[in-house]
Design an enzyme around this catalytic site. Sequence first.
Site, PDB file in Angstrom:
ATOM      1  N   LYS A   1       0.859  -1.182   0.000  1.00  0.00           N
ATOM      2  CA  LYS A   1       0.000   0.000   0.000  1.00  0.00           C
ATOM      3  C   LYS A   1       0.894   1.230   0.000  1.00  0.00           C
ATOM      4  CE  LYS A   1      -3.561   2.386   2.661  1.00  0.00           C
ATOM      5  NZ  LYS A   1      -4.495   2.304   3.791  1.00  0.00           N
TER       6      LYS A   1
ATOM      7  N   ARG B   1     -10.433  10.146   2.180  1.00  0.00           N
ATOM      8  CA  ARG B   1     -10.217  10.741   3.510  1.00  0.00           C
ATOM      9  C   ARG B   1     -11.324  11.729   3.858  1.00  0.00           C
ATOM     10  NH1 ARG B   1      -3.617  11.004   3.394  1.00  0.00           N
ATOM     11  NH2 ARG B   1      -3.380   8.749   3.161  1.00  0.00           N
TER      12      ARG B   1
ATOM     13  N   LYS C   1      -2.151  -1.452  -3.856  1.00  0.00           N
ATOM     14  CA  LYS C   1      -3.018  -0.289  -3.794  1.00  0.00           C
ATOM     15  C   LYS C   1      -2.204   0.996  -3.835  1.00  0.00           C
ATOM     16  CE  LYS C   1      -6.002   1.993  -0.544  1.00  0.00           C
ATOM     17  NZ  LYS C   1      -6.414   2.114   0.822  1.00  0.00           N
TER      18      LYS C   1
HETATM   19  C1  PBG Z   1      -7.503   3.112   5.703  1.00  0.00           C
HETATM   20  C2  PBG Z   1      -7.715   3.077   4.256  1.00  0.00           C
HETATM   21  C3  PBG Z   1      -7.522   4.097   3.299  1.00  0.00           C
HETATM   22  C4  PBG Z   1      -7.997   3.604   2.092  1.00  0.00           C
HETATM   23  C5  PBG Z   1      -8.424   2.306   2.333  1.00  0.00           C
HETATM   24  N1  PBG Z   1      -8.229   1.998   3.670  1.00  0.00           N
HETATM   25  C6  PBG Z   1      -7.059   5.477   3.455  1.00  0.00           C
HETATM   26  C7  PBG Z   1      -5.679   5.811   3.716  1.00  0.00           C
HETATM   27  O1  PBG Z   1      -4.808   4.970   3.887  1.00  0.00           O
HETATM   28  O2  PBG Z   1      -5.434   7.006   3.812  1.00  0.00           O
HETATM   29  C8  PBG Z   1      -8.056   4.351   0.796  1.00  0.00           C
HETATM   30  C9  PBG Z   1      -9.176   3.966  -0.104  1.00  0.00           C
HETATM   31  C10 PBG Z   1      -9.445   4.898  -1.219  1.00  0.00           C
HETATM   32  O3  PBG Z   1      -8.792   5.944  -1.404  1.00  0.00           O
HETATM   33  O4  PBG Z   1     -10.366   4.579  -1.974  1.00  0.00           O
HETATM   34  N2  PBG Z   1      -6.210   3.030   6.141  1.00  0.00           N
END
Ligand code: PBG
Length: 324
Positions: free
Chosen positions: A195, A205, A248
């Site tokens: 990620k 967010r 991701k």
């Molecule tokens: C939580 C999380 C996030 C996303 C999925 N789980 C946000 C982040 O890490 O800031 C992002 C999903 C998206 O942007 O569609 N940690």
Amino acid sequence: MSFPRDRLRRLRGSETLRRMVAETRLSRDDLLLPLFVVEGAGVREPIASMPGVFRFSVDRVVEEARRVWDLGVPGIMLFGIPDVKDARGSGADHADGVVQRAIAAIKAQVSGLCVITDVCLCEYTDHGHCGLVEGERVLNDPSVERLALTALSHARAGADMVAPSDMMDGRVAAIRAVLDEHAFEEIPILSYAAKYSSAFYGPFRDAAESTPQFGDRRGYQMDPANRREAMRELRSDFEEGADILMVKPALSYLDIIAEARQSFDVPIAAYHVSGEYSMIKAAAANGWIDGERAMLEAMLSIKRAGADIILTYAAADLAAHLDA
Ligand code: PBG
């Protein structure tokens, strides 16, 4: 005058021929839909930064889950957005928290649908970080402990699969151990393994009210510059027992998806994230691109790169146009 012997255009001459030689085909079975759950009743609140995406209360998320199951989407990824946040993210593992109640309600009323939960603290902490903090430092091991209890609370509520998205070191092993100790050895872990710290999470967010109140996530999420490090992240989660590995975001990381597919014999998931989704929606709303075709092309590219599973906010819309 010389003419080409190989004429690649021969097999592009008709819709039928193109159907016959298509190498990649998108199916409803490839898709998972992320859903946001909030407190209250009768809530179906549009998210301004994500056209077509809503925050649902528990009663309404059950209806939405049924709708997407009826459209042929096999599963959902649930995100809880609690009313109350604190420094420890105490709400994350409450037995009657908003996501735990949503899991139970959906499992009771939509049989068959695979209910996966995002396991993270950022939606539950007042500082918005994915773990516990000391000053401006995000602590690893105490966060892992909280994350494991959060995953356990989801399993107890009836989740079919848990998906840690925090990027703390060692969380997959810790979650596996706690689940196994409590007789949830059959619950798979879908790990957000590679990620990246990405600008494409912006709209999410807003949706989850999880923007860090200080600093950013670069101390735990990955640097977009790095490919070898992604392989280490994937390998460590694989070795800690992850059943599915996720990359991701998706489109800026197709090389990582392709390498993950070649390197690990587990299903590879890719998350087409909020920013990737909203950019297409915004351009389409301006009449600059054909939104439906662009969305399909994005999904096809992610699948062609090697993803077996695609998380996308467009899952329900796409499913309506796809074969099983
Ligand atoms: C939580 C999380 C996030 C996303 C999925 N789980 C946000 C982040 O890490 O800031 C992002 C999903 C998206 O942007 O569609 N940690």
